[in-house]
Design an enzyme around this catalytic site. Structure first.
Site, PDB file in Angstrom:
ATOM      1  N   SER A 108       0.840  -1.191   0.000  1.00  0.00           N
ATOM      2  CA  SER A 108       0.000   0.000   0.000  1.00  0.00           C
ATOM      3  C   SER A 108       0.872   1.235   0.000  1.00  0.00           C
ATOM      4  CB  SER A 108      -0.872   0.012   1.250  1.00  0.00           C
ATOM      5  OG  SER A 108      -0.033   0.247   2.366  1.00  0.00           O
ATOM      6  N   LYS A 109       0.332   2.292  -0.577  1.00  0.00           N
ATOM      7  CA  LYS A 109       1.166   3.477  -0.722  1.00  0.00           C
ATOM      8  C   LYS A 109       1.450   4.154   0.609  1.00  0.00           C
ATOM      9  CE  LYS A 109      -2.696   6.280  -2.240  1.00  0.00           C
ATOM     10  NZ  LYS A 109      -3.365   6.735  -3.435  1.00  0.00           N
ATOM     11  N   ARG A 110       0.736   3.753   1.645  1.00  0.00           N
ATOM     12  CA  ARG A 110       1.054   4.317   2.957  1.00  0.00           C
ATOM     13  C   ARG A 110       2.406   3.815   3.449  1.00  0.00           C
ATOM     14  NH1 ARG A 110      -4.001   5.837   6.757  1.00  0.00           N
ATOM     15  NH2 ARG A 110      -5.123   6.891   5.109  1.00  0.00           N
ATOM     16  N   ASN A 161       4.789   2.032   1.187  1.00  0.00           N
ATOM     17  CA  ASN A 161       5.751   1.863   0.114  1.00  0.00           C
ATOM     18  C   ASN A 161       5.262   2.676  -1.073  1.00  0.00           C
ATOM     19  OD1 ASN A 161       8.062   0.195  -0.006  1.00  0.00           O
ATOM     20  ND2 ASN A 161       6.800  -1.588   0.432  1.00  0.00           N
TER      21      ASN A 161
END
Ligand code: GLU
Length: 495
Positions: A252-254, A256
């Site tokens: 998840s962009k949170r 990575n």
């Protein structure tokens, strides 16, 4: 039979590494069999889809060298390849399913369905559509339609027993029908859902093998039942393992960066990123870590994909990229790559616009403009709070700024400054003070060229990555994350 595979991304948000990963495996499978690889754009969610995002998908797949044989941009015999241009086709098949009693109209309003769910939950049941549309008589349906009542079309599914199918990667899978809902196939706006559109398109586009993400595994019974209901032979289905963060949670962009653009902007080689994605759940027969796309195709065996969640670890990717730079590029080639990446006239001109007014000698350029051509600048995190604002102010500022920037579809000075201005007003901060920690996050210093211009030149992905690093320095506890979420929702409701 010609093998035909496809990747079918929805053009919402940034081009995801997960899309590139799925594309790579479908591409290798097709090429290994002398087949064709198709790109289809699944844009039936009109509110979330955008042409900018579609373009970003093309750019990122092309950058990686995953070229498609048919697609919305290059056409083909089985188009159109953009679902929003295929509405009539889906309507025709939805009607066929209704006429044959395999799907039904449902006129329930959102409020009625909400009540139904609440009542089920009050009884301790799992909320689920209760099949009320099936109870309508032919007369009631005709009257509702004549009245112009809004409706959706849902598919019929068996209520008991279970569905068995053979997954290309997992072998036999069994899913009880009880767990499968009477899926909406056509929405009230007359557009299809993923399920109907996906089945109709894969069939009409002659797709023979579908390798998609594991998150779709539980939908397989619905999709395969639709093939059966429409009298079609289904393609082979295989569900790929999901990419994971190093802590094993879903990538998840949170945690990575997930946008292909980020890796491009950071200066990764497309060959290395593909190579790394190729190692996610798969390996060369001789276990060598570095290999090219052609080598992957030559040695490819889909059956050897292992299902344990592969970890996408940026540090490993960096190491591999280093190998590619040192072992595969001559000095001349490296110069060419660097020029292509950022040391080209166009990028230098946009940097000079910022640096020239502050230059006295040529040698001032590197210290003034280093942040334009670096990845994630290093700085003392204390700098983030040496301005007027303290940690409690900087935290929501950074987080809400990141979220707000994520939602922007265009990226120019007016947009970036507009977001900053509006958010600073909401947080009751002077724009000068608001921009101070952002300045540090972006440039790594407390004084340099204009920060808004820097963000524009850096682009959305690298800007957000730097802001995220800064937020990481500040730290966000679970409790704080919850209240930030709330604060952001309130902010969104107010604008
Ligand atoms: N549009 C779907 C997605 O982006 C496609 C899934 C599939 O391959 O069927 O996940």
């Amino acid at each position: 039979m010609t093998v035909r595979t496809r990747v079918a991304p929805s053009p919402t948000g940034d081009p995801h590494v997960g899309t590139a990963y799925i594309a790579l495996f479908n591409y290798c499978f097709a090429k290994q069999h002398g087949g064709e690889f198709i790109l289809r754009i699944e844009d039936t969610d009109q509110a979330r889809s955008s042409r900018e995002s579609e373009q970003a998908i093309y750019d990122s797949l092309k950058w990686l060298g995953l070229n498609w044989d048919e697609g919305p941009d290059c056409g083909g015999d089985r188009g159109p390849y953009r679902q929003s241009e295929r509405s009539e086709i889906y309507q025709q098949y939805a009607k066929q399913l209704i006429d044959e009693g395999k799907a039904f109209y449902c006129f329930a309003t959102a409020e009625e369905l909400e009540e139904m769910r609440k009542a089920q939950m009050a009884e301790g049941l799992q909320p689920k559509y209760d099949g009320r549309g099936l109870k309508l008589t032919a007369e009631e349906i005709a009257a509702n339609l004549a009245e112009g009542k809004p409706y959706v079309i849902r598919m019929k599914v068996p209520e008991s027993g279970s569905f068995k199918f053979t997954d290309y990667l997992r072998g036999e899978v069994e899913i009880p029908w009880e767990q499968v809902d009477m899926q909406v196939l056509m929405k009230a706006d007359g557009l299809p859902t993923y399920f109907l559109a996906n089945v109709v398109d894969d069939h009409l586009m002659g797709i023979t093998h579908v390798f998609r993400g594991e998150e779709w595994l539980n939908s397989a019974p619905k999709l395969l039942k639709l093939y059966e209901d429409l009298g079609w032979e289904a393609p082979e289905l295989g569900h790929m393992p999901l990419l994971r963060n190093p802590d094993k949670s879903k990538l998840s962009k949170r945690k990575n960066p997930t946008s292909v653009n980020y890796y491009r902007k950071m200066g990764f080689m497309p060959e290395a990123l593909l190579n790394y994605l190729g190692r996610m759940g798969w390996s060369m027969p001789d276990e060598r870590e570095k290999f090219s796309l052609d080598e992957m195709i030559a040695n490819f065996d889909m059956k050897r994909v292992s299902l344990g969640g592969p970890v996408f670890d940026v540090e490993k990717l960096k190491w591999l990229n280093g190998l590619w730079i040192r072992e595969e590029l001559s000095d001349e080639q490296l110069v060419e790559r660097l020029v292509e990446w950022a040391y080209n006239k166009e990028t230098l001109l946009s940097i000079l616009e910022q640096a020239k007014p502050r230059m006295e000698t040529f040698s001032d350029l590197a210290p003034l403009a280093g942040h334009f051509v670096s990845g994630l600048p290093e700085y003392d995190p204390e700098l983030l709070t040496t301005g007027k604002l303290d940690v409690e102010q900087v935290r929501p500022l950074l987080q809400m700024f990141i979220w707000q920037l994520e939602e922007q579809r265009s990226w120019d000075k007016d947009t970036v400054f507009g977001v900053a201005k509006q958010l600073s007003g909401h947080l009751e901060l002077k724009i000068r003070d608001f921009l101070e920690p952002i300045f540090v996050a972006i440039t790594g210093k407390t004084s340099s060229t204009s920060v808004v211009d820097a963000m524009v030149v850096l682009g959305s992905d690298l800007t957000r990555a730097r802001l995220r690093v800064a937020l990481g320095h500040i730290g966000v506890s679970k409790k704080q994350a919850k209240s930030l979420d709330k604060a952001y929702k309130a902010y969104k409701a107010s604008i």
